[in-house]
Design an enzyme around this catalytic site. Sequence first.
Site, PDB file in Angstrom:
ATOM      1  CG  HIS A 134     -10.962  -6.870   7.055  1.00  0.00           C
ATOM      2  ND1 HIS A 134     -10.072  -7.527   7.867  1.00  0.00           N
ATOM      3  CD2 HIS A 134     -10.583  -7.161   5.790  1.00  0.00           C
ATOM      4  CE1 HIS A 134      -9.192  -8.188   7.116  1.00  0.00           C
ATOM      5  NE2 HIS A 134      -9.483  -7.987   5.860  1.00  0.00           N
ATOM      6  CD  GLU A 181      -1.763  -2.421   1.413  1.00  0.00           C
ATOM      7  OE1 GLU A 181      -0.595  -2.698   1.791  1.00  0.00           O
ATOM      8  OE2 GLU A 181      -2.648  -3.286   1.270  1.00  0.00           O
TER       9      GLU A 181
HETATM   10  C1  LIG Z   1      -2.503  -4.667   4.285  1.00  0.00           C
HETATM   11  C2  LIG Z   1      -3.578  -5.469   3.650  1.00  0.00           C
HETATM   12  N1  LIG Z   1      -3.845  -5.280   2.349  1.00  0.00           N
HETATM   13  C3  LIG Z   1      -4.798  -6.004   1.740  1.00  0.00           C
HETATM   14  C4  LIG Z   1      -5.512  -6.942   2.422  1.00  0.00           C
HETATM   15  C5  LIG Z   1      -6.584  -7.777   1.729  1.00  0.00           C
HETATM   16  N2  LIG Z   1      -6.104  -9.137   1.548  1.00  0.00           N
HETATM   17  C6  LIG Z   1      -6.363 -10.068   2.472  1.00  0.00           C
HETATM   18  S1  LIG Z   1      -5.599 -11.503   2.142  1.00  0.00           S
HETATM   19  C7  LIG Z   1      -4.909 -10.896   0.730  1.00  0.00           C
HETATM   20  C8  LIG Z   1      -4.016 -11.758  -0.075  1.00  0.00           C
HETATM   21  C9  LIG Z   1      -2.837 -12.206   0.715  1.00  0.00           C
HETATM   22  O1  LIG Z   1      -2.107 -13.144  -0.004  1.00  0.00           O
HETATM   23  P1  LIG Z   1      -0.984 -14.011   0.659  1.00  0.00           P
HETATM   24  O2  LIG Z   1      -0.133 -13.180   1.549  1.00  0.00           O
HETATM   25  O3  LIG Z   1      -0.312 -14.735  -0.425  1.00  0.00           O
HETATM   26  O4  LIG Z   1      -1.783 -15.024   1.606  1.00  0.00           O
HETATM   27  P2  LIG Z   1      -2.878 -16.102   1.183  1.00  0.00           P
HETATM   28  O5  LIG Z   1      -4.203 -15.423   1.317  1.00  0.00           O
HETATM   29  O6  LIG Z   1      -2.580 -16.567  -0.191  1.00  0.00           O
HETATM   30  O7  LIG Z   1      -2.756 -17.178   2.205  1.00  0.00           O
HETATM   31  C10 LIG Z   1      -5.309  -9.587   0.526  1.00  0.00           C
HETATM   32  C11 LIG Z   1      -4.951  -8.776  -0.629  1.00  0.00           C
HETATM   33  C12 LIG Z   1      -5.226  -7.086   3.801  1.00  0.00           C
HETATM   34  N3  LIG Z   1      -5.913  -7.951   4.570  1.00  0.00           N
HETATM   35  N4  LIG Z   1      -4.250  -6.362   4.378  1.00  0.00           N
END
Ligand SMILES: Cc1ncc(C[n+]2csc(CCOP(=O)(O)OP(=O)(O)O)c2C)c(N)n1
Lengths: 331, 331
Positions: free
Chosen positions: A136, A67
């Site tokens: 959230h 971000e």
């Molecule tokens: C700082 C932040 N940005 C965006 C999100 C929304 N979000 C939640 S999970 C996710 C994907 C995360 O991917 P990864 O780290 O690969 O974990 P996975 O869900 O694949 O286990 C996003 C974009 C968030 N929770 N926190």
Amino acid sequence: MTVTEAGQIQTTYREAMRAAIRDAMQRDDRVFLMGEDVGSYGGCFAVSMGLLAEFGPERIRDTPLSESAFVGAGIGAAMAGMRPIVEIMTVNFSLLALDQILNNAATLLHMSGGQVGVPLVIRMTTGAGRQVAAQHSHSLEGWYTHIPGLRVVTPATLADARGMLWTALQDPDPVLIFEHGSLYNVKGMLAADAGPVDIDLAAIRRPGSDVSLIAYGGTLGKALSAAEVLAEDGIEAEVIDLRTLRPLDDAAIIGSVARTHRAVIVDEGWRSGSLAAEISARIMEQAFFDLDAPVQRVCSVEVPMPYPRHLEEAALPQVDGVVAAVRTVVG
Amino acid sequence: MTTSVRPATHADAAHRLDLLRQMLFIRRFEEKCVELYSGGEIRGFVHLYIGEEAVAVGVNSALTPEDNIVSTYREHGHALVRGVPLDSVMAEMYGKITGCSHGRGGSMHLFDTSRRFYGGNAIVGGGLPLAVGIALADKMRGESRVTACFFGDGAVAEGEFHECMNLAALWELPVLFCCENNGYAMGTAIARAQAQTDLAVRASGYGMPAWPVDGMDVLAVERAAGLAAEAVRSGGGPHFLELRTYRFRAHSMYDPELYRNKDEVELWKERDPIAALTDQLRAAGELTESDLASVEDELATAITESVAAARSAPAEDVTTLEKFVYTPRQP
Ligand SMILES: Cc1ncc(C[n+]2csc(CCOP(=O)(O)OP(=O)(O)O)c2C)c(N)n1
Ligand SMILES: [Mg+2]
């Protein structure tokens, strides 16, 4: 899309927002959208669904989870002549970019002595109501209204969802657009030729003479519902949609209070140090002698948002609470 | 390669059967969650771990109950194998008082400090600084604990990740970084989010031992985690495991999955860690059909009972809404 005889189309808040992005992309090739999952995923709230196919990955630009970097890059691109629309999934995540928003976007013009303008638009979702708990769900737009150099807008209607973006993109300074998560599925009729709207003025969504109900974004619908309930008892509430939270349209607020002599502010932020506190102070400063009762505030209970439905509902401003607050000042 | 450093019992059949049982435990729990979510009994965001079970089970198996775990919003598996009681996890899904976070957190925010399970963190990357701090406290107090920190491939793009890698390496903190590389951050494939997709290479840039592991093979995970945890525990500073895995289902409970094709999902499903170990044990004559049936029966009974208990548990009273905002003070 069918256009009625009155020149209206049926649409949703989400589609209106998407139409606004599409329109801006078509009108100005300096405009591009970037953020997490805006492209192949279609946007975390499906706002940008389909735009990747239409405009390609250069202009519908998926970013890594970073971000601070991509908001900052939006600032840089705006400085260098582009007109970026940066999407942050939710306001809670915008805190990772708060440094860029405050220390750069809001500040560069001033500290460069007017040389470095930042014509950037940042869109993000705000608010609770989906049981997604304490990381959230918050409504932090009020915090952003503390910051000189920013303009903060909160489209609450289809026309504003459709019209505010283009106007924001014309602003030479950074504009934050807060979209309340509960609004995306709202359906309604919109003029087929709906286009840009002002982002300066508050709007009276329902005229009334007994009390000014001041709301915005996700609380507008609750204020309107409360006004319906109150009308059954002969209490006519004037419902004001602030539309723009910074700068506030003082004239509209004070003008309404001068007519109704009472004010209730409905704000999903926490009460302490809130936008509602600021509005209340302005009423006190500018309309003290018009008031027949103390200003009331209906805000979120000061607790991180709990997960269970009944606790989340209890934590948020609700129609009943607005009605009750009005009853304490009327009569 | 590592048999010499592992207790002999770890290689025995009973142990392997237990690993299978733990993976099945997570799988069956989450399958029940799908059912309950579809029926509207649990709400909010629910991120399933289905397909990734070997990672939680293998890593946890290399830890002692004295070690710490910091996890993400995709943490049902980590919590269950750590020993957070099933009933309290299920109750948390329901938002009930008997939940491990007293119902306040829901699926994304499971906590149980009595088991050194520190969440349930739903800001991507947000758990890493906590892990660094917990490890710092252990180091300052001369404890020999390991802090296992789970996070996704997506988190590797966040600034916080890099700040934490540096800090942990600089201060030689006892953190075992467990990157669950499932190839996607929501809808963004890793190649579209990371300039260097070899995540272990990234981590080794901070001067810490880092290597990739087949995250679909629970024995391989257990072996790697065992080596890494012992090195961390004996003062070797932070270590990083890139656990290559795949989520079989949507990012959250449901998404249109426009970002990946069905063939890819099917291909990975052929490497299902549960099926793989089951086959292996069968081939070695270490698993009979009745063993398997009794494991399944035992899990089904426990899960059914946990649902019944969660359903009948009381909901938190609304008057306690503001509980847990501040620590109660002694008068
Ligand atoms: C700082 C932040 N940005 C965006 C999100 C929304 N979000 C939640 S999970 C996710 C994907 C995360 O991917 P990864 O780290 O690969 O974990 P996975 O869900 O694949 O286990 C996003 C974009 C968030 N929770 N926190
Ligand atoms: Mg991932």
